[in-house]
Scaffold this motif. Structure first.
Motif, PDB file in Angstrom:
ATOM      1  N   GLY A  30      33.649  56.211  46.076  1.00 28.50           N
ATOM      2  CA  GLY A  30      33.569  57.377  45.202  1.00 28.50           C
ATOM      3  C   GLY A  30      33.225  58.661  45.923  1.00 28.50           C
ATOM      4  N   GLY A  31      32.761  58.558  47.174  1.00 27.63           N
ATOM      5  CA  GLY A  31      32.408  59.735  47.952  1.00 27.63           C
ATOM      6  C   GLY A  31      31.129  60.412  47.499  1.00 27.63           C
ATOM      7  N   ASN A  32      30.179  59.616  46.960  1.00 32.83           N
ATOM      8  CA  ASN A  32      28.939  60.183  46.430  1.00 32.83           C
ATOM      9  C   ASN A  32      27.715  59.652  47.160  1.00 32.83           C
ATOM     10  OD1 ASN A  32      30.118  61.713  44.293  1.00 32.83           O
ATOM     11  ND2 ASN A  32      30.407  59.808  43.169  1.00 32.83           N
ATOM     12  N   VAL A  33      26.671  60.464  47.181  1.00 36.83           N
ATOM     13  CA  VAL A  33      25.361  60.069  47.686  1.00 36.83           C
ATOM     14  C   VAL A  33      24.384  60.135  46.511  1.00 36.83           C
ATOM     15  CG1 VAL A  33      24.840  62.423  48.510  1.00 36.83           C
ATOM     16  CG2 VAL A  33      23.582  60.477  49.428  1.00 36.83           C
ATOM     17  N   TYR A  34      23.593  59.084  46.371  1.00 39.02           N
ATOM     18  CA  TYR A  34      22.594  58.972  45.303  1.00 39.02           C
ATOM     19  C   TYR A  34      21.218  58.950  45.949  1.00 39.02           C
ATOM     20  CZ  TYR A  34      26.327  57.324  42.173  1.00 39.02           C
ATOM     21  OH  TYR A  34      27.462  57.210  41.419  1.00 39.02           O
ATOM     22  N   TRP A  35      20.211  59.525  45.274  1.00 37.74           N
ATOM     23  CA  TRP A  35      18.858  59.414  45.791  1.00 37.74           C
ATOM     24  C   TRP A  35      17.846  59.463  44.651  1.00 37.74           C
ATOM     25  CZ3 TRP A  35      21.783  63.794  46.272  1.00 37.74           C
ATOM     26  CH2 TRP A  35      21.237  65.001  45.796  1.00 37.74           C
ATOM     27  N   THR A  36      16.700  58.817  44.925  1.00 44.08           N
ATOM     28  CA  THR A  36      15.577  58.876  44.000  1.00 44.08           C
ATOM     29  C   THR A  36      14.649  59.994  44.453  1.00 44.08           C
ATOM     30  OG1 THR A  36      14.342  57.231  45.294  1.00 44.08           O
ATOM     31  CG2 THR A  36      15.659  56.406  43.445  1.00 44.08           C
ATOM     32  N   ASP A  37      14.019  60.644  43.506  1.00 41.37           N
ATOM     33  CA  ASP A  37      13.031  61.674  43.793  1.00 41.37           C
ATOM     34  C   ASP A  37      11.773  61.288  43.030  1.00 41.37           C
ATOM     35  OD1 ASP A  37      11.403  64.026  43.826  1.00 41.37           O
ATOM     36  OD2 ASP A  37      13.191  65.216  44.262  1.00 41.37           O
ATOM     37  N   SER A  38      10.797  60.753  43.754  1.00 44.03           N
ATOM     38  CA  SER A  38       9.613  60.171  43.121  1.00 44.03           C
ATOM     39  C   SER A  38       8.652  61.200  42.545  1.00 44.03           C
ATOM     40  CB  SER A  38       8.873  59.270  44.112  1.00 44.03           C
ATOM     41  OG  SER A  38       8.412  60.015  45.208  1.00 44.03           O
ATOM     42  N   VAL A  39       8.730  62.437  42.960  1.00 43.09           N
ATOM     43  CA  VAL A  39       7.846  63.471  42.417  1.00 43.09           C
ATOM     44  C   VAL A  39       8.508  64.181  41.233  1.00 43.09           C
ATOM     45  CG1 VAL A  39       6.643  65.639  42.930  1.00 43.09           C
ATOM     46  CG2 VAL A  39       6.591  63.760  44.581  1.00 43.09           C
ATOM     47  N   ALA A  40       9.821  64.340  41.272  1.00 42.71           N
ATOM     48  CA  ALA A  40      10.545  64.955  40.153  1.00 42.71           C
ATOM     49  C   ALA A  40      10.848  63.931  39.055  1.00 42.71           C
ATOM     50  CB  ALA A  40      11.841  65.582  40.649  1.00 42.71           C
ATOM     51  N   TYR A  41      10.618  62.630  39.339  1.00 41.11           N
ATOM     52  CA  TYR A  41      10.851  61.539  38.385  1.00 41.11           C
ATOM     53  C   TYR A  41      12.321  61.427  37.989  1.00 41.11           C
ATOM     54  CZ  TYR A  41       5.884  62.662  37.922  1.00 41.11           C
ATOM     55  OH  TYR A  41       4.573  62.971  38.179  1.00 41.11           O
ATOM     56  N   VAL A  42      13.224  61.611  38.958  1.00 45.52           N
ATOM     57  CA  VAL A  42      14.654  61.598  38.657  1.00 45.52           C
ATOM     58  C   VAL A  42      15.446  60.806  39.695  1.00 45.52           C
ATOM     59  CG1 VAL A  42      14.581  63.842  37.480  1.00 45.52           C
ATOM     60  CG2 VAL A  42      15.160  63.744  39.924  1.00 45.52           C
ATOM     61  N   ILE A  43      16.680  60.516  39.315  1.00 41.36           N
ATOM     62  CA  ILE A  43      17.701  60.039  40.249  1.00 41.36           C
ATOM     63  C   ILE A  43      18.814  61.066  40.200  1.00 41.36           C
ATOM     64  CG2 ILE A  43      19.368  58.230  40.787  1.00 41.36           C
ATOM     65  CD1 ILE A  43      17.456  56.254  39.399  1.00 41.36           C
ATOM     66  N   ARG A  44      19.268  61.464  41.378  1.00 41.54           N
ATOM     67  CA  ARG A  44      20.305  62.488  41.484  1.00 41.54           C
ATOM     68  C   ARG A  44      21.525  61.929  42.196  1.00 41.54           C
ATOM     69  NH1 ARG A  44      18.142  67.874  40.639  1.00 41.54           N
ATOM     70  NH2 ARG A  44      20.086  68.637  41.492  1.00 41.54           N
ATOM     71  N   VAL A  45      22.657  62.577  41.996  1.00 40.50           N
ATOM     72  CA  VAL A  45      23.896  62.246  42.691  1.00 40.50           C
ATOM     73  C   VAL A  45      24.565  63.548  43.113  1.00 40.50           C
ATOM     74  CG1 VAL A  45      25.304  62.186  40.577  1.00 40.50           C
ATOM     75  CG2 VAL A  45      26.041  60.884  42.591  1.00 40.50           C
ATOM     76  N   ALA A  46      25.267  63.492  44.220  1.00 43.97           N
ATOM     77  CA  ALA A  46      26.061  64.628  44.682  1.00 43.97           C
ATOM     78  C   ALA A  46      27.245  64.082  45.473  1.00 43.97           C
ATOM     79  CB  ALA A  46      25.226  65.564  45.570  1.00 43.97           C
ATOM     80  N   ARG A  47      28.227  64.907  45.686  1.00 43.70           N
ATOM     81  CA  ARG A  47      29.301  64.540  46.609  1.00 43.70           C
ATOM     82  C   ARG A  47      28.658  64.405  47.993  1.00 43.70           C
ATOM     83  NH1 ARG A  47      33.182  62.259  44.747  1.00 43.70           N
ATOM     84  NH2 ARG A  47      34.525  62.943  46.432  1.00 43.70           N
ATOM     85  N   MET A  48      29.282  63.693  48.895  1.00 43.16           N
ATOM     86  CA  MET A  48      28.691  63.484  50.222  1.00 43.16           C
ATOM     87  C   MET A  48      28.519  64.785  50.995  1.00 43.16           C
ATOM     88  SD  MET A  48      30.148  59.896  51.610  1.00 43.16           S
ATOM     89  CE  MET A  48      29.847  58.382  50.744  1.00 43.16           C
ATOM     90  N   ASP A  49      29.233  65.833  50.596  1.00 46.63           N
ATOM     91  CA  ASP A  49      29.055  67.134  51.242  1.00 46.63           C
ATOM     92  C   ASP A  49      27.994  67.973  50.531  1.00 46.63           C
ATOM     93  OD1 ASP A  49      30.284  67.963  48.897  1.00 46.63           O
ATOM     94  OD2 ASP A  49      32.057  68.800  49.880  1.00 46.63           O
ATOM     95  N   GLY A  50      27.364  67.420  49.488  1.00 47.26           N
ATOM     96  CA  GLY A  50      26.307  68.113  48.770  1.00 47.26           C
ATOM     97  C   GLY A  50      26.756  68.861  47.529  1.00 47.26           C
ATOM     98  N   GLU A  51      28.045  68.982  47.331  1.00 47.47           N
ATOM     99  CA  GLU A  51      28.553  69.690  46.158  1.00 47.47           C
ATOM    100  C   GLU A  51      28.274  68.899  44.882  1.00 47.47           C
ATOM    101  OE1 GLU A  51      30.220  72.783  45.975  1.00 47.47           O
ATOM    102  OE2 GLU A  51      29.459  72.935  48.026  1.00 47.47           O
ATOM    103  N   TYR A  52      28.132  69.615  43.801  1.00 45.55           N
ATOM    104  CA  TYR A  52      28.007  69.053  42.455  1.00 45.55           C
ATOM    105  C   TYR A  52      26.763  68.175  42.284  1.00 45.55           C
ATOM    106  CZ  TYR A  52      32.815  70.582  42.685  1.00 45.55           C
ATOM    107  OH  TYR A  52      33.950  71.330  42.899  1.00 45.55           O
ATOM    108  N   SER A  53      25.671  68.540  42.907  1.00 49.67           N
ATOM    109  CA  SER A  53      24.414  67.809  42.758  1.00 49.67           C
ATOM    110  C   SER A  53      23.930  67.908  41.315  1.00 49.67           C
ATOM    111  CB  SER A  53      23.360  68.397  43.701  1.00 49.67           C
ATOM    112  OG  SER A  53      22.104  67.802  43.460  1.00 49.67           O
ATOM    113  N   ARG A  54      23.528  66.750  40.771  1.00 47.55           N
ATOM    114  CA  ARG A  54      23.025  66.758  39.404  1.00 47.55           C
ATOM    115  C   ARG A  54      22.108  65.567  39.159  1.00 47.55           C
ATOM    116  NH1 ARG A  54      26.259  63.524  35.670  1.00 47.55           N
ATOM    117  NH2 ARG A  54      27.860  62.445  36.869  1.00 47.55           N
ATOM    118  N   VAL A  55      21.234  65.711  38.178  1.00 52.27           N
ATOM    119  CA  VAL A  55      20.354  64.635  37.744  1.00 52.27           C
ATOM    120  C   VAL A  55      21.162  63.703  36.850  1.00 52.27           C
ATOM    121  CG1 VAL A  55      18.327  64.064  36.344  1.00 52.27           C
ATOM    122  CG2 VAL A  55      18.266  66.031  37.887  1.00 52.27           C
TER     123      VAL A  55
END
Length: 184
Positions: A30-55
């Motif tokens: 899919g060409g996406n990178v996912y990550w957890t953010d333990s202080v923001a209490y979220v999981i985010r995804v973005a394109r591998m180049d960083g575009e379209y980052s969203r919760v």
């Protein structure tokens, strides 16, 4: 951030809205990178180049997403989380579609979770494996959360298990208090 494997061409992939990224997973197809953010209490995804980052998953306040693992073939994302306000009185292993929809808890504190950290998927064996830093053990379940099993534990030692990966034959893990990477 990302870089070539030789450490050159370091690039910030995402920074807006990122507070404390904890774990990362890639969906190559899919060409996406996912990550957890333990202080923001979220999981985010973005394109591998960083575009379209969203919760895509927003946990309740004080619920810290930790480890993340993807099963793109079946369209699922799995993660670990625990409640910081209650340290050990609330923890879970969850699953959703890779867009964050249809989130459900698969395993919780009644099945013996305290501080679940890293998580890995054994696609061939159809099992999840995760580290629990609070109970000092590695656990496993089916991909649906059934058959919760204590795979490995250390009594009398507080290693603080943190990261885990599996392949066709072995599981590998890290722990805060150990000065090596272990394979079983």
């Amino acid at each position: 951030m990302r870089a070539y494997r030789n450490g050159t061409n370091i690039k910030v992939v995402a920074e807006n809205g990122v507070i404390s990224p904890t774990d990362v997973a890639l969906d190559f197809a899919g060409g996406n990178v996912y990550w957890t953010d333990s202080v923001a209490y979220v999981i985010r995804v973005a394109r591998m180049d960083g575009e379209y980052s969203r919760v895509i998953v927003r946990e309740a306040e004080h619920i810290k997403p930790q480890g993340i693992a993807l099963d793109p073939e079946n369209g699922f994302m799995y993660w670990t989380a625990y409640w910081t306000a209650y340290w050990g009185n609330g923890a879970k292993i969850s699953r959703s579609a890779m867009d964050g929809s249809g989130s459900k808890t698969l395993v919780n504190t009644t099945e013996g979770l305290k501080w679940p950290q890293g998580i890995a998927i054994d696609i061939q064996g159809q099992r999840l494996y995760w580290c629990d830093g609070g109970f000092h053990r590695i656990m496993s379940s089916t991909l649906q959360g059934g058959d919760v099993t204590d795979v490995f534990s250390i009594t009398g030692l507080s290693p603080g298990y943190f990261g885990i990966v599996v392949d066709d034959s072995y599981m590998y893990w890290t722990a805060w208090a150990l000065d090596h990477i272990t394979r079983d």
